[in-house]
Design a protein around this motif. Structure first.
Motif, PDB file in Angstrom:
ATOM      1  N   ASN A   1       0.801  -1.231   0.000  1.00 46.86           N
ATOM      2  CA  ASN A   1       0.000   0.000   0.000  1.00 46.86           C
ATOM      3  C   ASN A   1       0.834   1.282   0.000  1.00 46.86           C
ATOM      4  OD1 ASN A   1      -2.531  -1.406   0.067  1.00 46.86           O
ATOM      5  ND2 ASN A   1      -2.192  -1.790   2.257  1.00 46.86           N
ATOM      6  N   ALA A   2       2.098   1.162  -0.340  1.00 44.73           N
ATOM      7  CA  ALA A   2       2.957   2.349  -0.333  1.00 44.73           C
ATOM      8  C   ALA A   2       2.495   3.408  -1.317  1.00 44.73           C
ATOM      9  CB  ALA A   2       4.404   1.953  -0.646  1.00 44.73           C
ATOM     10  N   GLY A   3       1.909   2.978  -2.439  1.00 45.24           N
ATOM     11  CA  GLY A   3       1.537   3.937  -3.478  1.00 45.24           C
ATOM     12  C   GLY A   3       0.086   4.337  -3.505  1.00 45.24           C
ATOM     13  N   VAL A   4      -0.712   3.810  -2.582  1.00 39.77           N
ATOM     14  CA  VAL A   4      -2.155   4.046  -2.623  1.00 39.77           C
ATOM     15  C   VAL A   4      -2.495   5.533  -2.552  1.00 39.77           C
ATOM     16  CG1 VAL A   4      -4.315   3.705  -1.352  1.00 39.77           C
ATOM     17  CG2 VAL A   4      -2.790   1.774  -1.756  1.00 39.77           C
ATOM     18  N   GLY A   5      -1.776   6.282  -1.711  1.00 37.62           N
ATOM     19  CA  GLY A   5      -2.059   7.708  -1.569  1.00 37.62           C
ATOM     20  C   GLY A   5      -1.840   8.495  -2.844  1.00 37.62           C
ATOM     21  N   SER A   6      -1.007   7.965  -3.736  1.00 38.24           N
ATOM     22  CA  SER A   6      -0.746   8.612  -5.020  1.00 38.24           C
ATOM     23  C   SER A   6      -1.559   7.991  -6.152  1.00 38.24           C
ATOM     24  CB  SER A   6       0.750   8.516  -5.359  1.00 38.24           C
ATOM     25  OG  SER A   6       1.529   9.227  -4.432  1.00 38.24           O
ATOM     26  N   GLY A   7      -2.433   7.044  -5.808  1.00 40.46           N
ATOM     27  CA  GLY A   7      -3.260   6.407  -6.822  1.00 40.46           C
ATOM     28  C   GLY A   7      -2.590   5.259  -7.538  1.00 40.46           C
ATOM     29  N   PHE A   8      -1.538   4.689  -6.932  1.00 33.47           N
ATOM     30  CA  PHE A   8      -0.856   3.528  -7.502  1.00 33.47           C
ATOM     31  C   PHE A   8      -1.063   2.338  -6.554  1.00 33.47           C
ATOM     32  CE2 PHE A   8       1.819   7.179  -8.942  1.00 33.47           C
ATOM     33  CZ  PHE A   8       1.521   7.092 -10.301  1.00 33.47           C
ATOM     34  N   PHE A   9      -1.504   1.218  -7.109  1.00 40.56           N
ATOM     35  CA  PHE A   9      -1.899   0.092  -6.273  1.00 40.56           C
ATOM     36  C   PHE A   9      -0.905  -1.061  -6.385  1.00 40.56           C
ATOM     37  CE2 PHE A   9      -5.604   2.613  -7.268  1.00 40.56           C
ATOM     38  CZ  PHE A   9      -6.122   2.842  -5.996  1.00 40.56           C
ATOM     39  N   ASP A  10      -0.927  -1.925  -5.368  1.00 40.34           N
ATOM     40  CA  ASP A  10       0.054  -3.010  -5.279  1.00 40.34           C
ATOM     41  C   ASP A  10       0.109  -3.847  -6.553  1.00 40.34           C
ATOM     42  OD1 ASP A  10       0.627  -2.154  -2.748  1.00 40.34           O
ATOM     43  OD2 ASP A  10      -0.341  -3.835  -1.704  1.00 40.34           O
ATOM     44  N   GLU A  11      -1.059  -4.141  -7.132  1.00 46.08           N
ATOM     45  CA  GLU A  11      -1.068  -4.982  -8.333  1.00 46.08           C
ATOM     46  C   GLU A  11      -0.328  -4.325  -9.506  1.00 46.08           C
ATOM     47  OE1 GLU A  11      -5.398  -3.467  -7.662  1.00 46.08           O
ATOM     48  OE2 GLU A  11      -3.702  -4.204  -6.451  1.00 46.08           O
ATOM     49  N   GLU A  12      -0.323  -2.984  -9.540  1.00 46.18           N
ATOM     50  CA  GLU A  12       0.416  -2.287 -10.594  1.00 46.18           C
ATOM     51  C   GLU A  12       1.917  -2.460 -10.398  1.00 46.18           C
ATOM     52  OE1 GLU A  12      -1.278   1.713 -11.752  1.00 46.18           O
ATOM     53  OE2 GLU A  12      -2.359   1.379  -9.867  1.00 46.18           O
ATOM     54  N   TYR A  13       2.348  -2.418  -9.148  1.00 42.81           N
ATOM     55  CA  TYR A  13       3.771  -2.620  -8.859  1.00 42.81           C
ATOM     56  C   TYR A  13       4.190  -4.056  -9.158  1.00 42.81           C
ATOM     57  CZ  TYR A  13       4.180   1.982  -6.661  1.00 42.81           C
ATOM     58  OH  TYR A  13       4.217   3.339  -6.437  1.00 42.81           O
ATOM     59  N   VAL A  14       3.339  -5.007  -8.823  1.00 42.98           N
ATOM     60  CA  VAL A  14       3.639  -6.423  -9.113  1.00 42.98           C
ATOM     61  C   VAL A  14       3.742  -6.622 -10.618  1.00 42.98           C
ATOM     62  CG1 VAL A  14       2.745  -8.774  -8.986  1.00 42.98           C
ATOM     63  CG2 VAL A  14       2.620  -7.286  -6.974  1.00 42.98           C
ATOM     64  N   GLU A  15       2.810  -6.060 -11.348  1.00 41.62           N
ATOM     65  CA  GLU A  15       2.822  -6.184 -12.803  1.00 41.62           C
ATOM     66  C   GLU A  15       4.091  -5.580 -13.395  1.00 41.62           C
ATOM     67  OE1 GLU A  15       0.137  -4.820 -16.672  1.00 41.62           O
ATOM     68  OE2 GLU A  15      -0.694  -4.663 -14.650  1.00 41.62           O
ATOM     69  N   ALA A  16       4.611  -4.522 -12.748  1.00 46.32           N
ATOM     70  CA  ALA A  16       5.828  -3.864 -13.223  1.00 46.32           C
ATOM     71  C   ALA A  16       7.095  -4.632 -12.844  1.00 46.32           C
ATOM     72  CB  ALA A  16       5.906  -2.439 -12.664  1.00 46.32           C
ATOM     73  N   GLY A  17       6.966  -5.625 -11.941  1.00 47.69           N
ATOM     74  CA  GLY A  17       8.116  -6.459 -11.600  1.00 47.69           C
ATOM     75  C   GLY A  17       8.550  -6.409 -10.157  1.00 47.69           C
ATOM     76  N   ALA A  18       7.863  -5.643  -9.322  1.00 50.89           N
ATOM     77  CA  ALA A  18       8.245  -5.517  -7.914  1.00 50.89           C
ATOM     78  C   ALA A  18       7.656  -6.645  -7.080  1.00 50.89           C
ATOM     79  CB  ALA A  18       7.772  -4.181  -7.355  1.00 50.89           C
ATOM     80  N   SER A  19       8.249  -6.856  -5.908  1.00 49.69           N
ATOM     81  CA  SER A  19       7.680  -7.737  -4.895  1.00 49.69           C
ATOM     82  C   SER A  19       7.045  -6.863  -3.824  1.00 49.69           C
ATOM     83  CB  SER A  19       8.764  -8.614  -4.265  1.00 49.69           C
ATOM     84  OG  SER A  19       9.348  -9.467  -5.227  1.00 49.69           O
ATOM     85  N   ILE A  20       5.864  -7.222  -3.379  1.00 48.58           N
ATOM     86  CA  ILE A  20       5.177  -6.472  -2.333  1.00 48.58           C
ATOM     87  C   ILE A  20       5.567  -7.058  -0.982  1.00 48.58           C
ATOM     88  CG2 ILE A  20       2.959  -5.769  -1.383  1.00 48.58           C
ATOM     89  CD1 ILE A  20       3.707  -4.472  -4.070  1.00 48.58           C
ATOM     90  N   ILE A  21       6.036  -6.189  -0.077  1.00 50.13           N
ATOM     91  CA  ILE A  21       6.532  -6.598   1.234  1.00 50.13           C
ATOM     92  C   ILE A  21       5.576  -6.086   2.306  1.00 50.13           C
ATOM     93  CG2 ILE A  21       8.487  -6.527   2.805  1.00 50.13           C
ATOM     94  CD1 ILE A  21       9.033  -7.933   0.099  1.00 50.13           C
ATOM     95  N   ALA A  22       5.248  -6.940   3.256  1.00 50.40           N
ATOM     96  CA  ALA A  22       4.185  -6.633   4.219  1.00 50.40           C
ATOM     97  C   ALA A  22       4.557  -5.535   5.206  1.00 50.40           C
ATOM     98  CB  ALA A  22       3.791  -7.901   4.970  1.00 50.40           C
ATOM     99  N   THR A  23       5.803  -5.500   5.663  1.00 47.45           N
ATOM    100  CA  THR A  23       6.161  -4.587   6.747  1.00 47.45           C
ATOM    101  C   THR A  23       7.322  -3.667   6.347  1.00 47.45           C
ATOM    102  OG1 THR A  23       7.805  -6.058   7.745  1.00 47.45           O
ATOM    103  CG2 THR A  23       5.493  -6.343   8.426  1.00 47.45           C
ATOM    104  N   PRO A  24       7.367  -2.477   6.912  1.00 50.98           N
ATOM    105  CA  PRO A  24       8.490  -1.580   6.628  1.00 50.98           C
ATOM    106  C   PRO A  24       9.809  -2.128   7.139  1.00 50.98           C
ATOM    107  CG  PRO A  24       7.116  -0.669   8.377  1.00 50.98           C
ATOM    108  CD  PRO A  24       6.377  -1.833   7.800  1.00 50.98           C
ATOM    109  N   GLU A  25       9.767  -2.837   8.275  1.00 51.38           N
ATOM    110  CA  GLU A  25      11.000  -3.406   8.830  1.00 51.38           C
ATOM    111  C   GLU A  25      11.649  -4.356   7.830  1.00 51.38           C
ATOM    112  OE1 GLU A  25       8.565  -1.897  12.094  1.00 51.38           O
ATOM    113  OE2 GLU A  25       8.102  -3.267  10.442  1.00 51.38           O
TER     114      GLU A  25
END
Length: 365
Positions: A38-62
């Motif tokens: 959810n890092a990009g939600v405030g800017s209108g970018f959603f996790d699935e868009e990042y995954v599609e672009a090649g990123a891995s979604i990580i649950a925690t900031p730590e």
């Protein structure tokens, strides 16, 4: 390189360090991108868009911080994030360290290689500051105009006036990117605009390209004082790269200003150029001193995170790619990246930051 993108947690901050498009470009270059959920939600970018672009979604900031060799952000780490920084990590973000001694000390203690967007310089340009300066400059005029409204504590004057009513006066301290953007917006609304700066070459250029309702003045104590006496809106955009902003308007000078006039301090990230300024948030943007409304939001472009994130990514992408792809000793041999470097191997490597905090400055790395 493994690059982490944590969610911004500073108050009222909705930007994110990179767009999905930027992720795609870095992944194409062989880098691994870890984006906090959810890092990009405030800017209108959603996790699935990042995954599609090649990123891995990580649950925690730590986990983002602990797994990353390099962290890309928008704003400087705040206190809760200090413990998450990993020793020897590369940090690429806006830092504004001259106004934050505690963070400077933390970065030194953790031997962080901290590269600041705002001190990366090419010639006389600050290419990673320019897009946010442009947005903040326009916002300064727009929000200054809003807070001139009587219900917002202002004098009740409509910036630009109306038929048969005198124009209002806007004074802009600093004629850089933010100052010009503020002047463009104010002139477009029909105000009488005065810009002050000590760079006569810049003033000459602006005289030739700005509309007739914009006047240029060389900045001195007297010219500032005489200008703000009749101003309805004063916008401070002064910048000394990496250093604290000079206090151009003192508390004593406020008594010469018209009651209900508005100050907008775009320089607040670097400590502010008005003596009476202190940082505010979008939730509580203003305060009043001696009848003068102060607007001192420290992350102004965060109000428009979609536009700001896209503009910032467009600017940072080439440099982020170079940082991630180049051995550090070769990278820092380049004067552009050396200029961006604020701390390295436990030392302060930006002279203005060291001077601001009375810390030792290391010129060579």
């Amino acid at each position: 390189m493994i690059i982490g993108i944590p969610k911004e947690i500073k108050t009222d901050e909705f930007r994110v360090g990179i767009t999905p498009s930027g992720v795609r470009e870095l992944c194409k270059r062989g880098h691994t991108l870890l984006v906090e959920a959810n890092a990009g939600v405030g800017s209108g970018f959603f996790d699935e868009e990042y995954v599609e672009a090649g990123a891995s979604i990580i649950a925690t900031p730590e986990e983002v911080y602990s797994s990353s060799e390099m962290v890309m952000k928008v704003k400087e780490p705040i206190e809760v994030e200090y413990a998450r920084l990993k020793e020897g990590q590369i940090l690429f973000t806006y830092l504004h360290l001259a106004a934050d001694k505690e963070l400077t000390e933390v970065l030194c203690q953790k031997r962080i290689t901290a590269l600041a967007y705002e001190t990366l310089k090419i010639g006389r340009r600050l290419p990673l500051l320019e897009p946010m300066s442009e947005i903040a400059g326009r916002m300064a005029t727009l929000f200054g105009a809003v807070h001139l409204g009587r219900y917002n504590g202002g004098s009740g004057r409509l910036l630009g006036g109306a038929v048969g009513v005198e124009r209002n006066r806007v004074v802009i301290l600093g004629a850089g990117v933010a100052g010009k953007s503020a002047a463009d917006a104010a002139a477009g609304l029909g105000a009488e605009v005065t810009m002050l700066d000590i760079n006569t070459e810049r003033l000459t250029y602006l005289r030739d390209v700005m509309p007739a309702n914009v006047t240029m003045l060389y900045s001195t104590h007297d010219s500032i004082l005489n200008s703000i006496k009749n101003a309805d809106l004063v916008v401070g955009t002064v910048l000394l790269p990496g250093a604290k902003a000079p206090k151009l308007v003192t508390k004593e000078m406020l008594s010469d200003m018209k009651k209900g006039s508005v100050i907008v301090d775009v320089s607040i990230d670097q400590g502010g150029c008005f003596e009476t300024s202190h940082a505010t948030t979008h939730s509580h943007p203003t305060f009043e001193i001696d009848g003068i409304v102060h607007y001192c939001v420290a992350n102004m472009p965060g109000m428009y995170p979609r536009t700001s994130t896209i503009a910032l990514t467009n600017a940072t992408m080439p440099y982020a790619s170079m940082i991630a792809s180049t051995p550090l000793h070769l990278l820092l041999a380049d004067e552009v990246y050396r200029g961006a470097l604020n701390t390295y191997n436990g030392m302060v490597t930006n002279e203005a930051v060291a001077l601001a905090h009375g810390m030792t400055y290391k010129a060579d790395v």
